[in-house]
Motif scaffolding. Structure first.
Motif, mmCIF file in Angstrom:
data_model
loop_
_atom_site.group_PDB
_atom_site.id
_atom_site.type_symbol
_atom_site.label_atom_id
_atom_site.label_comp_id
_atom_site.label_asym_id
_atom_site.label_seq_id
_atom_site.Cartn_x
_atom_site.Cartn_y
_atom_site.Cartn_z
ATOM 1 N N THR A 18 0.765 -1.210 -0.085
ATOM 2 C CA THR A 18 -0.022 -0.073 0.120
ATOM 3 C C THR A 18 0.923 1.178 0.005
ATOM 4 O O THR A 18 0.248 2.426 0.002
ATOM 5 C CB THR A 18 -0.814 -0.012 1.074
ATOM 6 N N GLY A 19 2.102 1.300 -0.044
ATOM 7 C CA GLY A 19 2.775 2.447 0.095
ATOM 8 C C GLY A 19 2.718 3.236 -1.095
ATOM 9 O O GLY A 19 2.667 2.895 -2.197
ATOM 10 N N ARG A 20 2.790 4.429 -0.693
ATOM 11 C CA ARG A 20 2.615 5.538 -1.827
ATOM 12 C C ARG A 20 3.573 5.605 -3.006
ATOM 13 O O ARG A 20 3.226 5.769 -4.255
ATOM 14 C CB ARG A 20 2.456 6.815 -1.265
ATOM 15 N N TYR A 21 4.882 5.381 -2.628
ATOM 16 C CA TYR A 21 6.164 5.354 -3.669
ATOM 17 C C TYR A 21 6.753 4.068 -3.954
ATOM 18 O O TYR A 21 6.759 3.452 -2.862
ATOM 19 C CB TYR A 21 6.876 6.199 -3.113
ATOM 20 N N LEU A 22 6.831 3.928 -4.929
ATOM 21 C CA LEU A 22 7.707 2.673 -5.384
ATOM 22 C C LEU A 22 8.924 3.124 -5.886
ATOM 23 O O LEU A 22 9.142 3.885 -6.968
ATOM 24 C CB LEU A 22 6.649 1.879 -6.701
ATOM 25 N N TYR A 23 9.843 2.532 -5.232
ATOM 26 C CA TYR A 23 11.413 2.670 -5.685
ATOM 27 C C TYR A 23 11.818 1.655 -6.538
ATOM 28 O O TYR A 23 11.804 0.417 -5.998
ATOM 29 C CB TYR A 23 12.155 3.080 -4.417
ATOM 30 N N LEU A 34 2.433 6.497 -7.047
ATOM 31 C CA LEU A 34 1.390 5.718 -7.634
ATOM 32 C C LEU A 34 0.029 6.142 -7.667
ATOM 33 O O LEU A 34 -0.588 6.276 -8.746
ATOM 34 C CB LEU A 34 1.279 4.216 -7.039
ATOM 35 N N PRO A 35 -0.348 6.704 -6.419
ATOM 36 C CA PRO A 35 -1.781 7.336 -6.356
ATOM 37 C C PRO A 35 -1.707 8.610 -7.284
ATOM 38 O O PRO A 35 -2.640 9.018 -7.930
ATOM 39 C CB PRO A 35 -1.614 7.895 -4.718
ATOM 40 N N ARG A 55 -8.605 6.307 -7.866
ATOM 41 C CA ARG A 55 -7.963 6.413 -6.588
ATOM 42 C C ARG A 55 -7.188 4.830 -6.432
ATOM 43 O O ARG A 55 -7.769 3.793 -6.425
ATOM 44 C CB ARG A 55 -9.191 6.411 -5.540
ATOM 45 N N TYR A 56 -6.146 5.234 -5.685
ATOM 46 C CA TYR A 56 -5.062 4.285 -5.600
ATOM 47 C C TYR A 56 -5.453 3.257 -4.010
ATOM 48 O O TYR A 56 -5.691 3.851 -3.211
ATOM 49 C CB TYR A 56 -3.746 4.699 -5.460
ATOM 50 N N SER A 57 -5.289 2.006 -4.473
ATOM 51 C CA SER A 57 -5.478 1.049 -3.290
ATOM 52 C C SER A 57 -4.113 0.376 -3.166
ATOM 53 O O SER A 57 -3.609 0.474 -2.006
ATOM 54 C CB SER A 57 -6.451 0.115 -3.580
ATOM 55 N N HIS A 58 -3.584 -0.381 -3.986
ATOM 56 C CA HIS A 58 -2.352 -1.209 -3.695
ATOM 57 C C HIS A 58 -1.753 -1.606 -4.900
ATOM 58 O O HIS A 58 -2.375 -1.604 -6.072
ATOM 59 C CB HIS A 58 -2.723 -2.372 -2.706
#
Length: 298
Positions: free
Chosen positions: A68-73, A155-156, A166-169
């Motif tokens: 569920t983290g907002r940022y993907l690195y 991602l959101p 709207r972003y979930s996961h």
């Protein structure tokens, strides 16, 4: 509420034990190598075309990472003179799966309600001929001196800006050839790899939601060198941006670079293509996006 085990960040390769290949899958030429410069294990994914080899998390499409983290690195380096492809499957609050893909194979941004394709412009060593090309937003095969990159995907914001969703996961990741990959990470924090732990303490960056890159996720910086002179940092969409851009490339300074002398000054975002301009003007009206090419779909 996001699960506590995902905070303050989640090292995806470590958590899902990629090297055991029980919760992940590989196809084609995928190998674990020891990189002496990065001082650790990296994964090399290569093939005759971008879709021929890949590393996939989770193992099957019916499973979900549930991150569920907002940022993907993504810490990676395209193989020189090659084309690469990355697919991210994300789930919306409405339980709709949307695929976000980026590649230096794509020539222009394309979208449908369930698929976003972004051209990726590879960065090169500063001052080189390839660097001049990348500064003009020219996509294509990775230059010979392409650099290791820390790509930060919000991602959101991507779902909101391009699809009003709207972003979930994060459901799944497929890293296709031709890539070298050090690691993947999710977090709600903005990690700035150019900031040391001591600098973060003295400048109180935590109050602005900025933290140093966790050591297990960081690229090494030799004594006397600066991170941004060695590697690329790309945050997409750019911080404070209200308008979608049509490609992913070096386009913003370090998150902590707010003084008169920023840590790293990068070229402005590329001019919006007509595709994106049309999308903006019709954001509240019916749209008819271009059909998505099946090239590189895996």
């Amino acid at each position: 509420v996001p699960s506590a085990w995902q905070h303050p960040y989640l090292n995806i390769f470590k958590h899902f034990r990629v090297e055991e290949w029980k919760r992940s899958a590989k196809e084609g030429d995928v190998a674990a190598l020891t990189d002496t410069r990065l001082k650790g294990t990296i994964y090399r994914i290569r093939g005759s075309n971008p879709a021929s080899s890949y590393l996939q998390l989770p193992r099957t499409g019916t499973q979900s990472l549930g991150l569920t983290g907002r940022y993907l690195y993504l810490l990676f380096r395209p193989l020189p003179c090659k084309y690469f492809l990355v697919h991210l499957d994300v789930t919306t609050k409405e339980n709709q799966v949307v695929r976000i893909s980026f590649s230096n194979l794509f020539k222009e941004f394309k979208s449908t309600p369930t698929w976003l394709q972004f051209p990726f412009v590879c960065g090169a060593a500063k001052g080189s001929a390839s660097d001049t090309m990348s500064r003009h937003g020219v996509s294509g095969a990775a230059p010979a001196d392409v650099r290791w990159t820390c790509l930060v995907l919000d991602l959101p914001s991507i779902l909101s800006l391009y699809l009003s969703r709207r972003y979930s996961h994060l459901k799944g990741v497929k890293l296709c050839s031709n890539l070298l990959v050090k690691n993947l990470c999710t977090s709600d924090l903005v990690f700035d790899p150019g900031v040391t732990f001591s600098e973060a303490r003295h400048t109180n960056l935590a109050c602005r939601g900025i933290a140093p890159m966790p050591r297990e996720m960081a690229f090494p910086v030799p004594k006397g060198e600066k991170w941004h002179d060695l590697y690329d940092y790309i945050r997409f969409p750019s911080e404070g941006s209200n308008l979608p851009y049509d490609s992913i490339q070096r386009s913003c300074a370090s998150p902590a670079a707010v003084s008169a002398e920023p840590i790293h000054r990068l070229p402005q975002p590329v001019t919006l293509t007509r595709t994106v301009c049309d999308r903006l003007s019709l954001v509240h009206h019916r749209t008819s996006p271009k059909p998505v090419s099946t090239v590189g779909e895996a």
